[in-house]
Design a protein around this motif. Structure first.
Motif, short mmCIF file in Angstrom:
data_model
loop_
_atom_site.label_atom_id
_atom_site.label_comp_id
_atom_site.label_asym_id
_atom_site.label_seq_id
_atom_site.Cartn_x
_atom_site.Cartn_y
_atom_site.Cartn_z
N GLU A 34 15.31 20.69 17.11
CA GLU A 34 16.58 21.41 17.17
C GLU A 34 16.73 22.11 18.52
O GLU A 34 17.82 22.15 19.08
CB GLU A 34 16.68 22.42 16.03
CG GLU A 34 16.91 21.77 14.68
CD GLU A 34 16.88 22.75 13.53
OE1 GLU A 34 17.66 22.55 12.58
OE2 GLU A 34 16.07 23.71 13.56
N GLU A 61 26.44 15.43 16.02
CA GLU A 61 26.48 15.22 14.58
C GLU A 61 25.21 14.51 14.10
O GLU A 61 24.60 14.90 13.10
CB GLU A 61 27.71 14.39 14.20
CG GLU A 61 27.88 14.19 12.72
CD GLU A 61 29.14 13.39 12.39
OE1 GLU A 61 29.16 12.81 11.29
OE2 GLU A 61 30.08 13.34 13.20
N LEU A 62 24.80 13.48 14.83
CA LEU A 62 23.59 12.75 14.47
C LEU A 62 22.36 13.66 14.51
O LEU A 62 21.54 13.66 13.58
CB LEU A 62 23.39 11.56 15.41
CG LEU A 62 22.12 10.73 15.21
CD1 LEU A 62 22.13 10.05 13.85
CD2 LEU A 62 22.00 9.70 16.33
N SER A 64 22.24 16.91 14.28
CA SER A 64 22.35 17.91 13.23
C SER A 64 21.97 17.34 11.87
O SER A 64 21.22 17.96 11.10
CB SER A 64 23.78 18.46 13.19
OG SER A 64 23.94 19.35 12.13
N GLU A 65 22.48 16.16 11.57
CA GLU A 65 22.16 15.52 10.29
C GLU A 65 20.68 15.17 10.20
O GLU A 65 20.06 15.31 9.14
CB GLU A 65 23.02 14.28 10.09
CG GLU A 65 24.48 14.60 9.82
CD GLU A 65 25.37 13.37 9.78
OE1 GLU A 65 24.87 12.24 9.98
OE2 GLU A 65 26.58 13.54 9.56
N MET A 66 20.10 14.72 11.31
CA MET A 66 18.68 14.37 11.32
C MET A 66 17.83 15.62 11.08
O MET A 66 16.90 15.60 10.26
CB MET A 66 18.29 13.73 12.65
CG MET A 66 16.87 13.21 12.66
SD MET A 66 16.39 12.47 14.24
CE MET A 66 17.66 11.29 14.51
N GLU A 68 18.73 18.35 9.59
CA GLU A 68 18.95 18.80 8.22
C GLU A 68 18.13 17.96 7.23
O GLU A 68 17.46 18.49 6.34
CB GLU A 68 20.43 18.72 7.87
CG GLU A 68 20.75 19.22 6.48
CD GLU A 68 22.25 19.14 6.15
OE1 GLU A 68 22.58 19.35 4.98
OE2 GLU A 68 23.07 18.86 7.06
N SER A 69 18.15 16.64 7.40
CA SER A 69 17.39 15.75 6.51
C SER A 69 15.90 16.00 6.61
O SER A 69 15.20 16.07 5.59
CB SER A 69 17.68 14.28 6.86
OG SER A 69 19.01 13.97 6.57
N HIS A 72 15.00 19.20 4.90
CA HIS A 72 14.91 19.00 3.45
C HIS A 72 13.58 18.36 3.07
O HIS A 72 12.96 18.74 2.07
CB HIS A 72 16.06 18.13 2.93
CG HIS A 72 17.40 18.80 2.92
ND1 HIS A 72 17.64 20.00 2.31
CD2 HIS A 72 18.58 18.41 3.47
CE1 HIS A 72 18.91 20.34 2.48
NE2 HIS A 72 19.50 19.39 3.18
#
Length: 107
Positions: A34, A61-62, A64-66, A68-69, A72
């Motif tokens: 990040e 966006e990519l 950020s999504e990576m 976040e995943s 998780h």
């Protein structure tokens, strides 16, 4: 017998620790990612391209999504670690209680 089932609390505790270590390592890697792939860094990298805003938005966006995943996944590893640790403790306590019953109530 092939239908026997045995749980080794020490092995389960080692597995819990391994999951906990992986959770911590992954969470650290996500924080590092990040920091290295933040909005400002991506803007700096794509700022000179002709279609830079479209490319920049897509990469932000990519990234950020990576993050976040993977975050998780790190939390899931930690949850697995905690569940295994609890099961190991419960199994050890149950083994001790059963051993006490077989010794005639003496522990």
């Amino acid at each position: 017998m092939s239908g026997d089932f045995f749980v080794d609390p020490q092995e389960m505790a080692k597995l819990a620790k391994a999951f906990g270590t992986r959770a911590y390592d992954l969470a650290c890697a996500v924080r590092g990612f990040e920091g290295a792939a933040g909005t400002e860094q991506i803007h700096d990298g794509f700022g000179f391209l002709t279609e830079s805003e479209e490319v920049t938005s897509t990469y932000i966006e990519l990234a950020s999504e990576m993050a976040e995943s993977l975050g998780h996944l790190a939390r899931h590893f930690d949850e697995v670690s905690q569940a295994l640790k609890g099961n190991a403790e419960n199994s050890a306590a149950t083994d001790d209680a059963l051993a006490g019953l077989f010794k005639g109530g003496r522990t």
